[in-house]
Design a protein around this motif. Sequence first.
Motif, short mmCIF file in Angstrom:
data_model
loop_
_atom_site.label_atom_id
_atom_site.label_comp_id
_atom_site.label_asym_id
_atom_site.label_seq_id
_atom_site.Cartn_x
_atom_site.Cartn_y
_atom_site.Cartn_z
N UNK A 15 29.80 53.88 17.69
CA UNK A 15 30.98 54.23 18.47
C UNK A 15 30.76 53.77 19.91
N UNK A 16 31.68 52.99 20.42
CA UNK A 16 31.58 52.45 21.78
C UNK A 16 32.70 53.05 22.61
N UNK A 17 32.35 53.61 23.78
CA UNK A 17 33.36 54.17 24.68
C UNK A 17 33.34 53.45 26.01
N UNK A 18 34.51 53.39 26.64
CA UNK A 18 34.64 52.78 27.96
C UNK A 18 35.49 53.72 28.80
N UNK A 19 34.96 54.20 29.89
CA UNK A 19 35.68 55.10 30.80
C UNK A 19 36.18 56.36 30.08
N UNK A 20 35.54 56.74 29.01
CA UNK A 20 35.90 57.94 28.24
C UNK A 20 37.35 57.94 27.74
N UNK A 21 38.09 56.84 27.98
CA UNK A 21 39.48 56.78 27.56
C UNK A 21 39.68 55.90 26.33
N UNK A 22 38.84 54.90 26.18
CA UNK A 22 38.98 53.97 25.06
C UNK A 22 37.77 54.11 24.15
N UNK A 23 38.00 53.93 22.86
CA UNK A 23 36.94 54.10 21.89
C UNK A 23 37.09 53.06 20.78
N UNK A 24 36.00 52.43 20.41
CA UNK A 24 35.97 51.47 19.31
C UNK A 24 34.87 51.88 18.35
N UNK A 25 34.99 51.45 17.11
CA UNK A 25 33.95 51.70 16.11
C UNK A 25 33.58 50.37 15.46
N UNK A 26 32.29 50.09 15.45
CA UNK A 26 31.79 48.85 14.88
C UNK A 26 30.68 49.16 13.88
N UNK A 27 30.63 48.38 12.79
CA UNK A 27 29.55 48.53 11.83
C UNK A 27 28.34 47.76 12.34
N UNK A 28 27.20 48.43 12.41
CA UNK A 28 25.97 47.85 12.93
C UNK A 28 24.92 47.89 11.82
N UNK A 29 24.34 46.73 11.50
CA UNK A 29 23.38 46.63 10.40
C UNK A 29 22.05 46.05 10.89
N UNK A 30 20.93 46.59 10.41
CA UNK A 30 19.63 46.03 10.76
C UNK A 30 19.44 44.68 10.07
N UNK A 31 18.75 43.75 10.75
CA UNK A 31 18.44 42.48 10.10
C UNK A 31 16.93 42.31 9.95
N UNK A 32 16.18 42.28 11.05
CA UNK A 32 14.71 42.21 10.96
C UNK A 32 14.10 42.36 12.34
N UNK A 33 12.87 42.83 12.40
CA UNK A 33 12.13 42.90 13.65
C UNK A 33 12.80 43.68 14.75
N UNK A 34 13.47 44.78 14.42
CA UNK A 34 14.15 45.57 15.44
C UNK A 34 15.48 45.02 15.87
N UNK A 35 15.92 43.95 15.22
CA UNK A 35 17.21 43.33 15.55
C UNK A 35 18.30 43.96 14.70
N UNK A 36 19.48 44.07 15.28
CA UNK A 36 20.65 44.59 14.57
C UNK A 36 21.82 43.66 14.80
N UNK A 37 22.73 43.63 13.85
CA UNK A 37 23.91 42.78 13.94
C UNK A 37 25.15 43.65 13.80
N UNK A 38 26.12 43.38 14.66
CA UNK A 38 27.40 44.07 14.56
C UNK A 38 28.32 43.14 13.78
N UNK A 39 28.77 43.62 12.62
CA UNK A 39 29.53 42.78 11.70
C UNK A 39 31.00 43.14 11.71
N UNK A 40 31.76 42.49 12.57
CA UNK A 40 33.21 42.62 12.51
C UNK A 40 33.82 41.64 13.50
N UNK A 41 35.01 41.18 13.18
CA UNK A 41 35.66 40.20 14.04
C UNK A 41 36.09 40.81 15.36
#
Length: 75
Positions: A15-41
Amino acid sequence: HDRSRTLPDVPIVLTVTEDENQCWRFECCPIEGGMHRIRCTEWSGFVGPRINARLTLYAQEDGENFHRMKVIMRD
């Protein structure tokens, strides 16, 4: 890259917030070595106008089923 190991090694909803007024939700998946990828257009559209923003990742709190990222725009 999540050097703090805050994010788990399973897919989560970020969940990503900006100025407490806007909110987005993104799917975040681990890939390797502590890296994560956010998968959505929507992510590309989100980061484009915020390219110089500071992002703060907050760990999951007790009783919550999500992680949070706060956006602070820089001038």
